[in-house]
Design a protein around this motif. Structure first.
Motif, PDB file in Angstrom:
ATOM      1  N   TYR A  56       0.838  -1.203   0.000  1.00 32.48           N
ATOM      2  CA  TYR A  56       0.000   0.000   0.000  1.00 32.48           C
ATOM      3  C   TYR A  56       0.874   1.254   0.000  1.00 32.48           C
ATOM      4  CZ  TYR A  56      -3.548   3.421   1.306  1.00 32.48           C
ATOM      5  OH  TYR A  56      -4.370   4.520   1.337  1.00 32.48           O
ATOM      6  N   MET A  57       1.937   1.249   0.792  1.00 40.86           N
ATOM      7  CA  MET A  57       2.849   2.391   0.830  1.00 40.86           C
ATOM      8  C   MET A  57       3.457   2.653  -0.544  1.00 40.86           C
ATOM      9  SD  MET A  57       4.867   1.787   4.431  1.00 40.86           S
ATOM     10  CE  MET A  57       6.159   2.923   3.997  1.00 40.86           C
ATOM     11  N   ASP A  58       3.942   1.605  -1.181  1.00 43.13           N
ATOM     12  CA  ASP A  58       4.550   1.750  -2.503  1.00 43.13           C
ATOM     13  C   ASP A  58       3.533   2.222  -3.532  1.00 43.13           C
ATOM     14  OD1 ASP A  58       6.921   0.906  -1.395  1.00 43.13           O
ATOM     15  OD2 ASP A  58       6.773  -1.146  -2.190  1.00 43.13           O
ATOM     16  N   PHE A  59       2.326   1.670  -3.449  1.00 38.20           N
ATOM     17  CA  PHE A  59       1.254   2.064  -4.360  1.00 38.20           C
ATOM     18  C   PHE A  59       0.947   3.553  -4.196  1.00 38.20           C
ATOM     19  CE2 PHE A  59      -3.435   2.369  -5.095  1.00 38.20           C
ATOM     20  CZ  PHE A  59      -3.411   2.154  -6.468  1.00 38.20           C
ATOM     21  N   CYS A  60       0.766   3.995  -2.963  1.00 42.56           N
ATOM     22  CA  CYS A  60       0.477   5.411  -2.707  1.00 42.56           C
ATOM     23  C   CYS A  60       1.615   6.293  -3.197  1.00 42.56           C
ATOM     24  CB  CYS A  60       0.242   5.650  -1.220  1.00 42.56           C
ATOM     25  SG  CYS A  60      -1.314   5.013  -0.616  1.00 42.56           S
ATOM     26  N   SER A  61       2.824   5.908  -2.894  1.00 41.26           N
ATOM     27  CA  SER A  61       3.980   6.696  -3.287  1.00 41.26           C
ATOM     28  C   SER A  61       4.045   6.872  -4.798  1.00 41.26           C
ATOM     29  CB  SER A  61       5.257   6.025  -2.787  1.00 41.26           C
ATOM     30  OG  SER A  61       6.378   6.762  -3.180  1.00 41.26           O
ATOM     31  N   TYR A  85     -15.030  11.687  -3.319  1.00 43.11           N
ATOM     32  CA  TYR A  85     -14.800  10.779  -2.188  1.00 43.11           C
ATOM     33  C   TYR A  85     -16.104  10.138  -1.715  1.00 43.11           C
ATOM     34  CZ  TYR A  85     -12.903   8.948   2.163  1.00 43.11           C
ATOM     35  OH  TYR A  85     -12.511   8.113   3.186  1.00 43.11           O
ATOM     36  N   CYS A  86     -17.143  10.948  -1.548  1.00 42.68           N
ATOM     37  CA  CYS A  86     -18.429  10.415  -1.084  1.00 42.68           C
ATOM     38  C   CYS A  86     -19.012   9.414  -2.081  1.00 42.68           C
ATOM     39  CB  CYS A  86     -19.426  11.550  -0.839  1.00 42.68           C
ATOM     40  SG  CYS A  86     -19.035  12.568   0.602  1.00 42.68           S
ATOM     41  N   SER A  87     -18.822   9.643  -3.360  1.00 41.19           N
ATOM     42  CA  SER A  87     -19.406   8.740  -4.352  1.00 41.19           C
ATOM     43  C   SER A  87     -18.548   7.511  -4.610  1.00 41.19           C
ATOM     44  CB  SER A  87     -19.670   9.479  -5.662  1.00 41.19           C
ATOM     45  OG  SER A  87     -18.462   9.934  -6.223  1.00 41.19           O
ATOM     46  N   GLY A  93     -13.531   1.591  -1.964  1.00 42.98           N
ATOM     47  CA  GLY A  93     -12.943   1.395  -0.647  1.00 42.98           C
ATOM     48  C   GLY A  93     -12.280   2.668  -0.166  1.00 42.98           C
ATOM     49  N   GLY A  94     -12.118   2.758   1.139  1.00 34.97           N
ATOM     50  CA  GLY A  94     -11.581   3.972   1.745  1.00 34.97           C
ATOM     51  C   GLY A  94     -10.141   4.272   1.378  1.00 34.97           C
ATOM     52  N   ARG A  95      -9.284   3.258   1.456  1.00 34.80           N
ATOM     53  CA  ARG A  95      -7.859   3.506   1.195  1.00 34.80           C
ATOM     54  C   ARG A  95      -7.615   4.022  -0.219  1.00 34.80           C
ATOM     55  NH1 ARG A  95      -5.529  -2.015   3.086  1.00 34.80           N
ATOM     56  NH2 ARG A  95      -7.661  -2.392   3.666  1.00 34.80           N
ATOM     57  N   ILE A  96      -8.241   3.373  -1.183  1.00 40.64           N
ATOM     58  CA  ILE A  96      -8.054   3.787  -2.577  1.00 40.64           C
ATOM     59  C   ILE A  96      -8.674   5.165  -2.804  1.00 40.64           C
ATOM     60  CG2 ILE A  96      -8.574   3.225  -4.991  1.00 40.64           C
ATOM     61  CD1 ILE A  96      -6.520   1.350  -3.650  1.00 40.64           C
ATOM     62  N   SER A  97      -9.860   5.396  -2.273  1.00 40.06           N
ATOM     63  CA  SER A  97     -10.523   6.699  -2.457  1.00 40.06           C
ATOM     64  C   SER A  97      -9.714   7.827  -1.828  1.00 40.06           C
ATOM     65  CB  SER A  97     -11.931   6.663  -1.865  1.00 40.06           C
ATOM     66  OG  SER A  97     -12.731   5.755  -2.564  1.00 40.06           O
ATOM     67  N   ARG A  98      -9.178   7.615  -0.637  1.00 40.09           N
ATOM     68  CA  ARG A  98      -8.367   8.643   0.018  1.00 40.09           C
ATOM     69  C   ARG A  98      -7.103   8.931  -0.792  1.00 40.09           C
ATOM     70  NH1 ARG A  98     -10.647   5.968   4.393  1.00 40.09           N
ATOM     71  NH2 ARG A  98      -8.978   4.449   4.616  1.00 40.09           N
ATOM     72  N   MET A  99      -6.494   7.871  -1.305  1.00 36.90           N
ATOM     73  CA  MET A  99      -5.287   8.043  -2.101  1.00 36.90           C
ATOM     74  C   MET A  99      -5.612   8.802  -3.392  1.00 36.90           C
ATOM     75  SD  MET A  99      -3.430   6.720  -4.860  1.00 36.90           S
ATOM     76  CE  MET A  99      -4.550   5.402  -5.166  1.00 36.90           C
ATOM     77  N   LEU A 100      -6.742   8.482  -4.032  1.00 37.94           N
ATOM     78  CA  LEU A 100      -7.116   9.164  -5.278  1.00 37.94           C
ATOM     79  C   LEU A 100      -7.493  10.621  -5.046  1.00 37.94           C
ATOM     80  CD1 LEU A 100      -9.060   6.339  -7.131  1.00 37.94           C
ATOM     81  CD2 LEU A 100      -6.779   7.248  -7.669  1.00 37.94           C
ATOM     82  N   SER A 126     -19.864  12.068   7.719  1.00 40.88           N
ATOM     83  CA  SER A 126     -19.744  12.990   6.590  1.00 40.88           C
ATOM     84  C   SER A 126     -19.866  12.298   5.237  1.00 40.88           C
ATOM     85  CB  SER A 126     -18.404  13.725   6.657  1.00 40.88           C
ATOM     86  OG  SER A 126     -18.308  14.455   7.853  1.00 40.88           O
ATOM     87  N   LEU A 127     -19.724  10.996   5.200  1.00 42.88           N
ATOM     88  CA  LEU A 127     -19.747  10.270   3.930  1.00 42.88           C
ATOM     89  C   LEU A 127     -21.064  10.406   3.174  1.00 42.88           C
ATOM     90  CD1 LEU A 127     -17.899   6.973   4.857  1.00 42.88           C
ATOM     91  CD2 LEU A 127     -17.186   8.667   3.152  1.00 42.88           C
TER      92      LEU A 127
END
Length: 162
Positions: A56-61, A85-87, A93-100, A126-127
């Motif tokens: 996940y770290m490498d993907f985000c980076s 983010y809400c949509s 998923g949360g991790r991918i949405s936050r990263m995007l 808030s979602l």
């Protein structure tokens, strides 16, 4: 909004790469903790993590540093990324949405935001409402750049006073 006030500082910064390198470990840590992945910030900082966290770290980076055709207008950046983010949260998923969300911000030379795990309840509430998500992200931007990230430079204070 706080986010609007730090925008000029970010754009004029001559050390964005350094800021991103310092941002990434905390972003990864908080993102994983929001998804109830048990890890420590220290282990992430020294890269002493299991294979899934390392992946996940490498993907985000790599994704956060990619060029992109995604356009986010600085005038309504939080509105745009909140809508995304809400949509996307429930099907990506949360991790991918936050990263995007952060990829879209960074690709448009806008300051990224850490979604802090200790604000999980407010995050979850808030979602379902884009305006609440805009407020939530503005608070998270404050925590990212002033409180927890410790970017209390004289230059940032100069911009905040304007």
């Amino acid at each position: 909004m706080f986010y609007d006030k730090i925008l000029r500082k970010w754009i004029e910064s001559d050390n964005v790469e350094d800021l991103l390198n310092k941002f990434l470990p905390k972003f990864v840590y908080c993102s994983l903790r929001l998804d109830n992945i048990n890890t420590t910030f220290e282990n992430i900082k020294i890269n002493k993590v299991d294979k899934a966290v390392k992946s996940y770290m490498d993907f985000c980076s790599s994704v956060l540093k990619l060029d992109s055709n995604i356009e986010v207008n600085a005038n309504d950046a939080l509105q745009s990324v909140s809508r995304f983010y809400c949509s996307s949260y429930y099907f990506l998923g949360g991790r991918i949405s936050r990263m995007l969300v952060n990829h879209a911000l960074i690709a448009n030379n806008l300051p990224p935001i850490i979604f802090f795990y200790n604000d999980k309840e407010e995050h979850d509430l808030s979602l379902h409402n884009i305006e609440k998500m805009v407020e939530f992200l503005d608070k998270q931007a404050y925590k990212t750049w002033m409180k927890d990230y410790n970017m209390k430079s004289k230059t940032l204070n100069y911009f905040l006073d304007k």
